[in-house]
Design an enzyme around this catalytic site. Structure first.
Site, mmCIF file in Angstrom:
data_model
loop_
_atom_site.group_PDB
_atom_site.id
_atom_site.type_symbol
_atom_site.label_atom_id
_atom_site.label_comp_id
_atom_site.label_asym_id
_atom_site.label_seq_id
_atom_site.Cartn_x
_atom_site.Cartn_y
_atom_site.Cartn_z
ATOM 1 C CB SER A 292 37.950 14.486 135.189
ATOM 2 O OG SER A 292 38.214 15.830 134.906
ATOM 3 C CG ASP A 303 36.533 12.065 119.519
ATOM 4 O OD1 ASP A 303 35.747 11.092 119.559
ATOM 5 O OD2 ASP A 303 36.237 13.200 119.946
ATOM 6 C CE LYS A 317 35.232 17.528 137.925
ATOM 7 N NZ LYS A 317 36.100 18.257 136.992
#
Length: 442
Positions: A292, A303, A317
């Site tokens: 998470s 990214d 998650k």
């Protein structure tokens, strides 16, 4: 209102009644009223005819538990005790053994032990099953009952019977209960590399990372070659803190977005100008216990091409829980959104794939120990991209680069192979010519 990408997978629900508006009832069709009538008929029949006298609150609590359990593994009610405990956990100080656990087929399963806690020091590992407490079988009971037994006065002992994959017989571990005072951020200098270990995303974790960056510079008297950010076995926590941690390493760009039920229900979070890590190389370590909020940080740096992610595929998650207070002492923890990395990826089920897969060769059980992830939870949210679990579950493909055994590594003085590999990778990145280093970071 705090947002919780992940709290402990212990689902402790409580009795609570949610007031509904007239408009809400108006939107309910006749078939729903019939179902509610059926519920009341069963409720009254149980109260009147069950073999033992029943408790109305217990019956209603069970009904609410069942309603929320039909949604996903992370929604639930928090009664006075559990609401207070969650607040304490997010503040970074709570009582217990330091275990994140869930229930699987009637057995208590360890998701991850928290570093520097009694469970961690005793060698409890993710994937272990706890079958007995003080010699008493707990299989078939509720998770709440097992957790309640594991709690107790600090300084008292409890014996856990553990079943571990790869071992022929169960074994016993005696732990001494402690007040768990989490240090969400720890740092040290390893050679010329700054090592930042983030154990949880509780209150002030972002500030802790910023202090770590400054402390590393001060300890060295100059900037390090780079940083290793260790998110292994980090179960997550507060979304705001994940954003703050990511922001310490980013000059610009999106960190994460969350998308709710409605098409227009989208929130995006961006980095503020100022990279506190000075643009130096960053390696992020993740494993199957990185969940998470930890995945938000790893995904944001990956990214934005700001960090190299190493280790194993993360937990997966990708949902956000909103804590909705019902009154001063109780609350509803409800899954309200999915989150997405800057490139638009949902990590739900699939997790974060490392740029370089590095097995934990220094763990003698790493080949036989099962990996437990979000996709293994019943009623988990489905990834809208239709993740191929048959591919994701293959964690055992050999890599010729990683052929050493735990014994061989121990002989070389290497107790943590993943960390050792990450530190050496930072040194290699720092030795590259400047134009190549810039290209690697971007």
């Amino acid at each position: 209102m705090p947002r919780f990408p992940l709290r402990a997978l212990i689902s402790v629900s409580a009795l609570a009644l949610i007031p509904a508006t007239t408009a809400t009832f108006a939107a309910v069709d006749n078939s729903t009223y019939k179902e509610l009538d059926a519920f009341m008929a069963v409720f009254e029949r149980v109260r009147a005819d069950y073999v033992d006298k029943t408790d109305d609150k217990k019956l209603i609590k069970g009904a609410i538990d069942g309603m929320l359990a039909s949604l996903d593994p992370h929604s639930g009610y928090l009664d006075t005790r559990d609401f207070a405990q969650m607040r304490t956990q997010t503040d970074g100080n709570y009582g217990g053994l330091g275990l994140t656990v869930t229930m699987e087929d009637g057995a208590v399963k360890v998701v991850t032990p928290t570093e520097d806690t009694p469970a961690y020091k005793a060698g409890i590992k993710a994937g272990d099953f706890i079958t007995h407490l003080n010699g008493n079988l707990i299989f078939g009971g509720t998770l709440d009952e097992a957790v309640e037994q594991m709690r107790g006065k600090p300084g008292t002992q409890i014996k856990l019977t553990v079943v571990r994959s790869g071992r022929d017989k169960p074994f016993d571990v005696t732990l001494t209960r402690e007040v768990i005072e989490l240090k969400p951020v720890k740092w040290e200098v390893k050679g010329q590399v700054g090592y930042i270990n983030i154990n949880a995303f509780s209150k002030n974790t972002g500030m802790g990372v910023r202090a770590a960056l400054m402390g590393i510079d001060k300890a060295l008297g100059h900037q390090p070659l780079g940083y290793v950010v260790d998110l292994r076995s980090n179960p997550g926590g507060l979304l705001d803190e994940a954003i703050s941690v990511s922001d310490q390493f980013l000059e610009r760009g999106e960190i994460v977005s969350q998308r709710g039920r409605a098409k227009g229900d989208i929130e995006r979070y961006f980095a503020k100008p100022g990279d506190a890590a000075h643009g130096l190389p960053v390696v992020v370590l993740v494993d199957s216990g990185s969940a998470s909020a930890a995945e938000i940080v790893a995904g944001a740096l990956q990214d934005n091409h700001r960090g190299l992610v190493m280790g194993e595929r993360s937990f997966g998650k990708g949902s956000v829980q909103t804590l909705i207070p019902l009154d001063d002492t109780t609350a509803l923890r409800l899954t309200t959104a999915r989150y997405y990395t800057p490139s638009g990826r949902s990590v739900q089920e699939g997790g974060i794939e490392p740029d370089i897969k590095v097995p934990q060769l220094s763990d003698a059980d790493y080949k036989t120990r099962p990996r437990f992830r979000e996709a293994d939870l019943r009623r988990h949210l489905i990834n809208e991209a239709k993740v191929d679990n048959s591919v994701l579950e293959d964690d055992s493909k050999p890599d010729p680069r990683f052929a050493m055994t735990a014994e061989q590594l121990k002989a070389k003085g290497i107790s943590d192979f993943q960390l050792d590999y990450a530190l050496k990778s930072i040194a290699r990145l720092a030795s590259l010519p400047a134009p190549t280093k810039v290209a690697a970071r971007r």
